[in-house]
Design a protein around this motif. Sequence first.
Motif, short mmCIF file in Angstrom:
data_model
loop_
_atom_site.label_atom_id
_atom_site.label_comp_id
_atom_site.label_asym_id
_atom_site.label_seq_id
_atom_site.Cartn_x
_atom_site.Cartn_y
_atom_site.Cartn_z
N ARG A 20 -4.08 29.35 -51.20
CA ARG A 20 -3.36 29.13 -49.96
C ARG A 20 -4.25 28.57 -48.86
N SER A 21 -5.54 28.89 -48.90
CA SER A 21 -6.44 28.46 -47.84
C SER A 21 -6.65 26.95 -47.83
N LYS A 28 -1.76 23.81 -41.02
CA LYS A 28 -2.11 25.14 -40.50
C LYS A 28 -3.04 25.02 -39.30
N ARG A 29 -3.96 24.07 -39.33
CA ARG A 29 -4.82 23.87 -38.16
C ARG A 29 -4.00 23.44 -36.94
N SER A 30 -3.03 22.55 -37.16
CA SER A 30 -2.17 22.12 -36.06
C SER A 30 -1.38 23.29 -35.48
N ILE A 31 -0.87 24.13 -36.36
CA ILE A 31 -0.12 25.31 -35.92
C ILE A 31 -1.03 26.25 -35.14
N GLY A 32 -2.26 26.43 -35.62
CA GLY A 32 -3.22 27.28 -34.92
C GLY A 32 -3.48 26.82 -33.51
N HIS A 33 -3.64 25.51 -33.32
CA HIS A 33 -3.89 24.97 -31.99
C HIS A 33 -2.65 25.10 -31.10
N GLY A 89 -3.09 36.37 -42.78
CA GLY A 89 -2.72 35.13 -43.44
C GLY A 89 -3.63 33.97 -43.07
N THR A 90 -3.55 32.92 -43.86
CA THR A 90 -4.41 31.76 -43.65
C THR A 90 -4.11 31.04 -42.34
N THR A 91 -2.84 31.00 -41.93
CA THR A 91 -2.50 30.34 -40.67
C THR A 91 -2.92 31.20 -39.49
#
Length: 255
Positions: A73-74, A81-86, A103-105
Amino acid sequence: MLPAERHSRIGEALRTSRVVSTEELARALAVSAETIRRDLVLLERQGKLVRVHGGATIALGRPAGEEAPFAERSVTAAEAKRSIGHAAAALTRPGQTIVIDVGTTAVEVARALPMDFSGTVATCSLLVAAELAERPGVEILVCGGRLRKGDLALSGPVAQSFFDDLNPDLAFLGSGGIDAAAGLTDYYLDEIAVRRIILRNAARSYVLADSGKFGRIARHRVAGVEEFTGLITEAEPPPSVRDAVTLAGGVIALP
């Protein structure tokens, strides 16, 4: 073309290339991308494939209803996931008490917090805590409980008690799947009990879900779409999910 024939053709494409895109399948089968996405959702529930960002990959023998290992998943939908994190980090304000789930996100949210962020972060993820351990302005609160390998997630009665006494300004929650009817679903029952408490106590709560989670239903229900403030994702959700969230008064947050 009948659905059964489409499904057979999708299976053939996966056996040939192991990874296929939604757009390629739509062109090859002369149907809409939305039709292909519905096919992929159904085939994933049957354990015949695994959906990834923009398409699907071969199932690799994993039983239906089981979450992929953390290492897999990572690297799946990593950019999404990086976009969601930001996008999630942009919602934070100094001085807040924030919950970052497992979770990874969720780890990407911790990484994306501004270096000068000052406030309190409570978490049930040792990975999230480790990401923030050297931040001078962040007070980190980690619940106790039973540890699950891979995600290094804590759950159980001790974790539940910890979050029962916390009233965060903002909570970012992981997801196993988001579906218009089923709502937010996930895989681990003890962790779901913790997440329900977080949802109940948080002033605002956002579900983190890359587009590969749309239409997916994990084995346990966490909450209906009316129970969280909004959905943070990297792509416009399908109409069914978008309408369910917005009609319930929620917001869709995009990068």
